[in-house]
Design an enzyme around this catalytic site. Structure first.
Site, PDB file in Angstrom:
ATOM      1  N   CYS A  39       0.802  -1.229   0.000  1.00 28.98           N
ATOM      2  CA  CYS A  39       0.000   0.000   0.000  1.00 28.98           C
ATOM      3  C   CYS A  39       0.835   1.280   0.000  1.00 28.98           C
ATOM      4  O   CYS A  39       0.855   2.011  -0.975  1.00 28.98           O
ATOM      5  CB  CYS A  39      -0.941   0.012   1.215  1.00 28.98           C
ATOM      6  SG  CYS A  39      -2.344  -1.110   1.061  1.00 28.98           S
ATOM      7  N   ILE A  40       1.507   1.541   1.112  1.00 30.41           N
ATOM      8  CA  ILE A  40       2.085   2.877   1.323  1.00 30.41           C
ATOM      9  C   ILE A  40       3.162   3.241   0.292  1.00 30.41           C
ATOM     10  O   ILE A  40       3.231   4.393  -0.141  1.00 30.41           O
ATOM     11  CB  ILE A  40       2.604   3.014   2.766  1.00 30.41           C
ATOM     12  CG1 ILE A  40       1.431   2.842   3.739  1.00 30.41           C
ATOM     13  CG2 ILE A  40       3.240   4.378   2.997  1.00 30.41           C
ATOM     14  CD1 ILE A  40       1.816   2.828   5.194  1.00 30.41           C
TER      15      ILE A  40
END
Length: 437
Positions: free
Chosen positions: A275-276
């Protein structure tokens, strides 16, 4: 009765059959929770080996209780298949496929596109389709909606389309799929209501309705961009504090005593996971369509992406202080997973660190109790066991993942020099040369 009323009632009474496309870190936990809630679930995946594992009750996702999967398979509440023709059997389907970046740091929506087309091929009137994959604002209406409407279905009347972002945090002991609040945004009000009803019947966390899929898509990107930028700030502070001879970890501990206006974020060797490191660049890419340059996001990306190189540079300096070069030095790397207590190495910054150690000619060994092997370039690296002999022979022990089950007492006692990038040894009495990020 309208298709909306029929679908809503089926979901309300748990008579609906639910499909989940993509049986990875997001899809399989969701499929298990839906089955546990009383719905018959069909899981779809293109990987035959993964499908076979699910049907045998073999769990490969850390956030699922092994027995829960076995029970759902045994009771016939969950079955997996590679046959997308079985989409015609389901009343609602969630798309949980990867949304990576390509080599140009641009969104790769090919998995969403293929899934949407496969679903549309077998879709029927009254079906609910929810996209859960993290993506840029507009994806649901630009990719999923046209695929279904090409078949003659009418959004909000004969087909219900929504976006509800996954919020999986691998290794989180408190929040799992079951109790994490959910955001839902449908293309029409009926779409939102049908999708929300399903999640409320399955999850314990609150379901928060928003006005459109685009709002829900932007919300998820905003969540991860918030972390991305604040971690970059923590990383930059760590670099500055080291130059100034200040302990950044003590600074953060002091700052978080303030009960308002501050949220603690921590530095580290770089960002990893699904994700990040990826999601903020979806927004950066989409912003170009509106002639806008997301300077803060891109600068944060530069800082976070530079941290593996910073770790290598510091390692060289530490070894130089000992009269050694990195080339030929014996280095033990503790942890290759991108975060503690999980086996996930996707986008792990440690992969870049290991690659640099290899390029600089270091004699390195990697220890990770959760990972038996991983790929570095074209090579497969086997991890080794953490032993006193391994530590005592090392010129440098590099702590890159703060797994809870590492014996940190042994690490501090047996290692000659330690570089701790995670503040993992904060509660251990230091007896040898100890450096922190």
């Amino acid at each position: 009765m309208s298709y909306y009323e029929i679908t809503f009632k089926k979901i309300e009474n748990k008579e609906a059959v639910i499909g989940v496309v993509g049986l990875g870190y997001v899809g399989l936990p969701l499929a298990v929770e839906k089955a546990k809630a009383g719905y018959k679930v069909i899981g779809f995946d293109v990987q035959a080996a993964r499908v076979e594992q699910v049907n045998m009750g073999i769990n490969y996702i850390g956030d699922i209780v092994d027995q829960d999967l076995k029970d759902m398979i045994k009771k016939g509440m969950l079955v997996a298949t590679t046959d997308y023709a079985r989409i015609q059997e389901v009343d609602a389907v969630a798309i949980c496929v990867p949304t990576p970046l390509d080599v140009y740091q641009q969104p790769d929506t090919s998995y969403v596109e293929r899934s949407s087309k496969e679903i549309a091929k077998y879709a029927h009137e009254g079906m609910l389709v929810v996209l859960e994959s993290t993506t840029y604002p507009g994806t649901t209406e630009e990719i999923v909606k046209p695929a279904l409407e090409e078949k003659g279905l009418v959004t909000g009347e004969t087909v219900f389309i929504a976006y509800s972002p996954e919020r999986v945090d691998p290794g989180n002991k408190q929040f799992k799929t079951k109790n994490t609040p959910k955001v839902v945004g449908g293309i029409t009000e009926n779409c939102t209501k049908v999708a929300s009803k399903l999640y409320r019947n399955v999850l314990e966390g609150d379901v928060f309705e928003v006005s459109s899929p685009a709002v829900a898509e932007m919300e998820k990107i905003f969540e991860n961009t918030f972390r991305h930028i604040n971690i970059a700030l923590a990383n930059e502070m760590a670099i500055l504090c080291e130059k100034m001879g200040i302990d950044v970890w003590e600074v953060i501990d002091a700052a978080k005593t303030k009960p308002y206006g501050y949220m603690a974020f921590y530095p580290g060797p770089g960002l990893g996971g699904h994700c990040i490191p990826i999601d903020p660049f979806y927004l950066t890419w989409k912003a170009r369509e509106y002639n806008y340059h997301t300077r803060l996001i891109e600068l944060a990306g530069e800082i976070n992406n530079s941290m593996p190189d910073y770790v290598i540079t510091r390692s060289m300096e530490i070894l130089n202080n000992e009269g050694k070069a990195l080339r030929g030095a014996k280095v033990v790397v503790l942890g290759v997973a991108y975060k503690k207590d999980i086996d996930d190495v996707r986008e792990s910054p440690v992969l870049k660190i290991v690659d640099s150690l290899n390029q600089h000619g270091a004699d390195y060994k990697v220890v990770d109790p959760y990972v038996t092997s991983f790929k570095s370039g074209k090579a497969i690296i086997e991890t080794v066991e953490l032993t006193k002999e391994l530590l005592s022979e090392a010129d440098l022990v590099l702590v890159t993942t703060d797994h809870s089950n590492f014996d940190y007492e042994m690490v501090t006692c047996e290692s000659k020099v330690i570089f701790d990038t995670r503040n993992a040894l904060k509660d251990i009495e230091k007896v040898n040369k100890y450096y922190k990020l």
